[in-house]
Design an enzyme around this catalytic site. Structure first.
Site, PDB file in Angstrom:
ATOM      1  N   ASP A  59       4.589   1.794 -25.014  1.00 42.57           N
ATOM      2  CA  ASP A  59       5.367   2.045 -23.808  1.00 42.57           C
ATOM      3  C   ASP A  59       6.049   3.398 -23.990  1.00 42.57           C
ATOM      4  OD1 ASP A  59       7.628   2.006 -21.915  1.00 42.57           O
ATOM      5  OD2 ASP A  59       6.986  -0.067 -21.585  1.00 42.57           O
ATOM      6  N   LEU A  60       5.958   4.226 -22.979  1.00 42.78           N
ATOM      7  CA  LEU A  60       6.515   5.588 -23.123  1.00 42.78           C
ATOM      8  C   LEU A  60       8.029   5.594 -23.268  1.00 42.78           C
ATOM      9  CD1 LEU A  60       4.638   8.009 -20.764  1.00 42.78           C
ATOM     10  CD2 LEU A  60       4.219   7.497 -23.135  1.00 42.78           C
ATOM     11  N   LYS A  85       2.977   2.196  -9.684  1.00 39.50           N
ATOM     12  CA  LYS A  85       2.619   2.925  -8.451  1.00 39.50           C
ATOM     13  C   LYS A  85       2.488   2.078  -7.195  1.00 39.50           C
ATOM     14  CE  LYS A  85      -2.302   2.411  -8.880  1.00 39.50           C
ATOM     15  NZ  LYS A  85      -3.618   2.909  -8.648  1.00 39.50           N
ATOM     16  N   SER A 125       3.072  12.977  -5.903  1.00 41.06           N
ATOM     17  CA  SER A 125       2.391  12.293  -4.811  1.00 41.06           C
ATOM     18  C   SER A 125       2.796  12.890  -3.470  1.00 41.06           C
ATOM     19  CB  SER A 125       2.809  10.825  -4.855  1.00 41.06           C
ATOM     20  OG  SER A 125       2.416  10.153  -3.697  1.00 41.06           O
ATOM     21  N   TYR A 150       9.399   3.631  -5.096  1.00 37.09           N
ATOM     22  CA  TYR A 150       8.314   4.341  -5.789  1.00 37.09           C
ATOM     23  C   TYR A 150       8.352   5.840  -5.443  1.00 37.09           C
ATOM     24  CZ  TYR A 150       3.747   6.385  -6.576  1.00 37.09           C
ATOM     25  OH  TYR A 150       2.754   7.259  -6.956  1.00 37.09           O
ATOM     26  N   LYS A 154       9.119   9.439  -7.821  1.00 42.33           N
ATOM     27  CA  LYS A 154       8.320  10.671  -7.916  1.00 42.33           C
ATOM     28  C   LYS A 154       9.199  11.880  -7.579  1.00 42.33           C
ATOM     29  CE  LYS A 154       4.600   8.929  -9.316  1.00 42.33           C
ATOM     30  NZ  LYS A 154       4.104   9.230 -10.645  1.00 42.33           N
ATOM     31  N   ASN A 200      -4.292  -0.516  -1.557  1.00 39.81           N
ATOM     32  CA  ASN A 200      -4.871   0.688  -0.954  1.00 39.81           C
ATOM     33  C   ASN A 200      -6.172   0.363  -0.210  1.00 39.81           C
ATOM     34  OD1 ASN A 200      -3.583   2.028  -3.828  1.00 39.81           O
ATOM     35  ND2 ASN A 200      -2.977   2.874  -1.851  1.00 39.81           N
ATOM     36  N   GLY A 295       6.467   1.261   7.589  1.00 35.68           N
ATOM     37  CA  GLY A 295       6.605   2.455   6.755  1.00 35.68           C
ATOM     38  C   GLY A 295       5.427   3.417   6.842  1.00 35.68           C
TER      39      GLY A 295
HETATM   40  P1  NAD Z   1      -2.934   3.451 -12.807  1.00 36.70           P
HETATM   41  O1  NAD Z   1      -1.997   2.311 -12.674  1.00 36.70           O
HETATM   42  O2  NAD Z   1      -4.390   3.154 -12.880  1.00 36.70           O
HETATM   43  O3  NAD Z   1      -2.539   4.350 -14.069  1.00 36.70           O
HETATM   44  C1  NAD Z   1      -1.234   4.416 -14.577  1.00 36.70           C
HETATM   45  C2  NAD Z   1      -1.293   4.067 -16.051  1.00 36.70           C
HETATM   46  O4  NAD Z   1       0.007   4.151 -16.633  1.00 36.70           O
HETATM   47  C3  NAD Z   1      -1.808   2.653 -16.304  1.00 36.70           C
HETATM   48  O5  NAD Z   1      -2.883   2.731 -17.211  1.00 36.70           O
HETATM   49  C4  NAD Z   1      -0.600   1.924 -16.901  1.00 36.70           C
HETATM   50  O6  NAD Z   1      -1.008   0.947 -17.838  1.00 36.70           O
HETATM   51  C5  NAD Z   1       0.178   3.070 -17.522  1.00 36.70           C
HETATM   52  N1  NAD Z   1       1.638   2.864 -17.654  1.00 36.70           N
HETATM   53  C6  NAD Z   1       2.525   2.529 -16.683  1.00 36.70           C
HETATM   54  N2  NAD Z   1       3.763   2.486 -17.190  1.00 36.70           N
HETATM   55  C7  NAD Z   1       3.681   2.824 -18.499  1.00 36.70           C
HETATM   56  C8  NAD Z   1       4.634   2.967 -19.551  1.00 36.70           C
HETATM   57  N3  NAD Z   1       5.935   2.739 -19.367  1.00 36.70           N
HETATM   58  N4  NAD Z   1       4.195   3.341 -20.770  1.00 36.70           N
HETATM   59  C9  NAD Z   1       2.869   3.557 -20.981  1.00 36.70           C
HETATM   60  N5  NAD Z   1       1.925   3.445 -20.033  1.00 36.70           N
HETATM   61  C10 NAD Z   1       2.333   3.076 -18.801  1.00 36.70           C
HETATM   62  O7  NAD Z   1      -2.631   4.447 -11.607  1.00 36.70           O
HETATM   63  P2  NAD Z   1      -3.379   5.770 -11.134  1.00 36.70           P
HETATM   64  O8  NAD Z   1      -3.828   5.539  -9.742  1.00 36.70           O
HETATM   65  O9  NAD Z   1      -4.359   6.213 -12.153  1.00 36.70           O
HETATM   66  O10 NAD Z   1      -2.144   6.758 -11.053  1.00 36.70           O
HETATM   67  C11 NAD Z   1      -1.812   7.645 -12.091  1.00 36.70           C
HETATM   68  C12 NAD Z   1      -0.558   8.402 -11.696  1.00 36.70           C
HETATM   69  O11 NAD Z   1      -0.794   9.093 -10.481  1.00 36.70           O
HETATM   70  C13 NAD Z   1       0.672   7.505 -11.449  1.00 36.70           C
HETATM   71  O12 NAD Z   1       1.814   8.149 -11.937  1.00 36.70           O
HETATM   72  C14 NAD Z   1       0.716   7.396  -9.943  1.00 36.70           C
HETATM   73  O13 NAD Z   1       2.023   7.162  -9.473  1.00 36.70           O
HETATM   74  C15 NAD Z   1       0.206   8.776  -9.521  1.00 36.70           C
HETATM   75  N6  NAD Z   1      -0.376   8.799  -8.163  1.00 36.70           N
HETATM   76  C16 NAD Z   1      -1.358   7.898  -7.847  1.00 36.70           C
HETATM   77  C17 NAD Z   1      -1.902   7.891  -6.547  1.00 36.70           C
HETATM   78  C18 NAD Z   1      -2.936   6.881  -6.152  1.00 36.70           C
HETATM   79  O14 NAD Z   1      -3.078   6.636  -4.946  1.00 36.70           O
HETATM   80  N7  NAD Z   1      -3.716   6.289  -7.076  1.00 36.70           N
HETATM   81  C19 NAD Z   1      -1.449   8.829  -5.616  1.00 36.70           C
HETATM   82  C20 NAD Z   1      -0.459   9.742  -5.981  1.00 36.70           C
HETATM   83  C21 NAD Z   1       0.073   9.706  -7.271  1.00 36.70           C
HETATM   84  C1  WQD Z   2      -4.373   4.309   3.822  1.00 32.35           C
HETATM   85  C2  WQD Z   2      -4.544   3.936   5.293  1.00 32.35           C
HETATM   86  C3  WQD Z   2      -3.082   2.161   5.990  1.00 32.35           C
HETATM   87  C4  WQD Z   2      -4.915  -0.909   3.427  1.00 32.35           C
HETATM   88  C5  WQD Z   2      -0.371   5.067  -0.548  1.00 32.35           C
HETATM   89  C6  WQD Z   2       1.002   5.358  -1.068  1.00 32.35           C
HETATM   90  C7  WQD Z   2       1.104   6.786  -1.511  1.00 32.35           C
HETATM   91  C8  WQD Z   2      -0.025   7.163  -2.477  1.00 32.35           C
HETATM   92  C9  WQD Z   2      -1.362   6.755  -1.967  1.00 32.35           C
HETATM   93  C10 WQD Z   2       0.723   6.929  -4.725  1.00 32.35           C
HETATM   94  C11 WQD Z   2      -3.221   3.672   6.006  1.00 32.35           C
HETATM   95  C12 WQD Z   2      -4.531   1.719   6.055  1.00 32.35           C
HETATM   96  C13 WQD Z   2      -4.606   0.276   4.063  1.00 32.35           C
HETATM   97  C14 WQD Z   2      -5.432  -1.991   4.195  1.00 32.35           C
HETATM   98  C15 WQD Z   2      -5.341  -0.611   6.160  1.00 32.35           C
HETATM   99  N1  WQD Z   2       0.095   6.472  -3.730  1.00 32.35           N
HETATM  100  N2  WQD Z   2      -4.828   0.421   5.411  1.00 32.35           N
HETATM  101  N3  WQD Z   2      -5.636  -1.780   5.531  1.00 32.35           N
HETATM  102  O1  WQD Z   2      -0.443   4.368   2.522  1.00 32.35           O
HETATM  103  O2  WQD Z   2      -1.672   6.584   2.664  1.00 32.35           O
HETATM  104  O3  WQD Z   2      -0.611   5.925   0.562  1.00 32.35           O
HETATM  105  O4  WQD Z   2      -1.334   5.368  -1.571  1.00 32.35           O
HETATM  106  O5  WQD Z   2       1.434   7.871  -4.807  1.00 32.35           O
HETATM  107  O6  WQD Z   2       2.338   6.906  -2.115  1.00 32.35           O
HETATM  108  O7  WQD Z   2       1.938   5.099  -0.052  1.00 32.35           O
HETATM  109  O8  WQD Z   2      -2.641   4.728   1.297  1.00 32.35           O
HETATM  110  O9  WQD Z   2      -4.642   3.365   0.906  1.00 32.35           O
HETATM  111  O10 WQD Z   2      -2.431   2.193   1.283  1.00 32.35           O
HETATM  112  O11 WQD Z   2      -3.539   3.352   3.186  1.00 32.35           O
HETATM  113  O12 WQD Z   2      -5.536  -0.469   7.368  1.00 32.35           O
HETATM  114  O13 WQD Z   2      -5.686  -3.086   3.676  1.00 32.35           O
HETATM  115  O14 WQD Z   2      -5.264   2.693   5.357  1.00 32.35           O
HETATM  116  O15 WQD Z   2      -2.339   1.630   7.052  1.00 32.35           O
HETATM  117  O16 WQD Z   2      -3.374   4.127   7.332  1.00 32.35           O
HETATM  118  P1  WQD Z   2      -1.273   5.385   1.894  1.00 32.35           P
HETATM  119  P2  WQD Z   2      -3.326   3.341   1.592  1.00 32.35           P
END
Ligand code: NAD
Ligand code: WQD
Length: 341
Positions: A59-60, A85, A125, A150, A154, A200, A295
């Site tokens: 854990d970080l 996330k 993000s 969340y 960020k 998502n 939201g």
């Molecule tokens: P993910 O959950 O697959 O990856 C995050 C990783 O961090 C996981 O493997 C988890 O086990 C690890 N983790 C969490 N807390 C930890 C801790 N305290 N110590 C050690 N490891 C820890 O998610 P992802 O989609 O690969 O996202 C990676 C990063 O990008 C995240 O910070 C997320 O917020 C950011 N991000 C993701 C999206 C998205 O839509 N996927 C969009 C924008 C930003």
């Molecule tokens: C995309 C579109 C939904 C699911 C989220 C986080 C954002 C970032 C990325 C981390 C929207 C619609 C979705 C479903 C649907 N994550 N939808 N039915 O909301 O743009 O962003 O993920 O940083 O912070 O808020 O992505 O994939 O949830 O939705 O109709 O079952 O799909 O309403 O228009 P979003 P999403």
């Protein structure tokens, strides 16, 4: 270069590890596997021709374990993906989110500083942008007024890292604001494996197509968009991963702070995504229209112009690639990493 990748076993982290290895970098991964499987790293290693990936299950927020990691490996810079996330979960459990995401970042930076490692790329993000901006979002667009804990984590981590770079000119901080990552590596060996019901859109579509879910709920069709459903900037995860490799070059050359959007600059609606997925893969995606999700905004997309200009990076994968690769991963691994090989 040796890169510490925190959260490297996760979705975006695993794809980034592979791109780093392909570019000749060494990676060390720290992850507590709270939302990932160590199998992802075995597969990355396989895709990288058997290259070893040192992995520390920690854990970080555990400063002692991080300290030991920095003593054992000579780290040049850090890509910090680790974090929780899930937007909805963050509303229900704000303390868990603030604790995990802020304290991980603070502990990591403290240990980095002690070891003279002052170069970090942070996973931010599009969610840090305020809801009242004009589209497309540029790095100058207004931030704050986040709609959930969340998003605030960020926003706050960005601020912490900026302050660090301001206080000590030896720090270089790159804040990458991702839009909507989708898709998977073309091999189908690594991909997104959400635990429980996906939040998502794309994993929900592919789990519906494979039969794990009976029907996709489309959250609202009365938005002011071309077909009434929400519009987002979907980006292939391999393009996103390559954005990190590009950011490393910037990190090594520049000082201070850099903030970049990683998106394609193109918006697609929910129904565009459903139909593109059906077309690319020849599988039906049953859906029903339901109420809006609280939201949600009607339209969110980036301008990736600054990243193109200053990082020399741009997305190259098409919507069809995103849909094909998501399905390839899902159909080869119906239960994600828990599927039989
Ligand atoms: P993910 O959950 O697959 O990856 C995050 C990783 O961090 C996981 O493997 C988890 O086990 C690890 N983790 C969490 N807390 C930890 C801790 N305290 N110590 C050690 N490891 C820890 O998610 P992802 O989609 O690969 O996202 C990676 C990063 O990008 C995240 O910070 C997320 O917020 C950011 N991000 C993701 C999206 C998205 O839509 N996927 C969009 C924008 C930003
Ligand atoms: C995309 C579109 C939904 C699911 C989220 C986080 C954002 C970032 C990325 C981390 C929207 C619609 C979705 C479903 C649907 N994550 N939808 N039915 O909301 O743009 O962003 O993920 O940083 O912070 O808020 O992505 O994939 O949830 O939705 O109709 O079952 O799909 O309403 O228009 P979003 P999403």
């Amino acid at each position: 270069m040796t890169v510490l990748v925190t959260g490297g076993a996760g979705y975006i982290g695993s794809h980034t590890c592979l791109e780093l290895l392909k570019e000749g970098h060494k990676v060390v991964v720290a992850d507590n596997l709270c939302n990932a499987s160590a199998k992802s790293l075995e597969r990355v290693s396989r895709l990288a021709g058997g290259e070893e990936i040192p992995f520390v299950n920690c854990d970080l927020r555990d400063e002692e374990q991080l300290e030991a990691l920095f003593q054992r490996w000579s780290i040049d810079c850090v890509i910090h993906f680790a974090g929780l996330k899930a937007v909805g979960e963050s509303v229900a459990k704000p303390l868990a989110y603030y604790d995990n995401n802020l304290n991980s970042t603070i502990t990591l930076c403290r240990v980095m500083e002690r070891h003279g490692v002052k170069k970090i790329v942070f996973s931010s993000s599009a969610t840090v942008y305020s809801g009242d901006n004009q589209m497309p979002l540029s790095e100058q667009s207004k931030t704050g007024s986040c709609t959930n804990p969340y998003g605030w984590t960020k926003f706050m981590c960005e601020q912490i890292l900026r302050d660090l770079a301001k206080a000590d000119p030896d720090w270089t901080v790159v804040l990458l604001r991702y839009f909507n990552p989708v898709g998977a590596h073309e091999s189908g060996l690594i991909g997104e494996d959400p635990k429980g019901v996906p939040n998502n859109l794309m994993p929900f579509i592919s789990q519906t197509a494979i039969g794990r879910r009976s029907c996709l709920s489309v959250f609202g069709n009365d938005y002011d968009t071309h077909d009434g459903t929400g519009v987002r900037d979907y980006i292939h995860v391999v393009d996103l991963a390559r954005g990190h490799v590009a950011a490393l070059d910037f990190l090594m050359k520049e000082k201070g702070e850099g903030v970049f959007n990683l998106g394609t600059g193109v918006g697609y609606s929910v129904l565009d995504m459903v139909h593109a997925f059906e077309r690319a893969n020849g599988v039906p995606v049953p859906y029903q229209i339901v109420d809006r999700r609280p939201g949600d905004l009607a339209t969110v997309y980036s301008t990736p112009e600054k990243s193109r200009r200053e990082l020399g990076w741009e997305a190259t994968h098409s919507l069809e690639d995103m849909c094909r690769d998501s399905w390839n991963w899902q159909s080869k691994n119906p239960q994600g990493y828990e599927s039989e090989e």
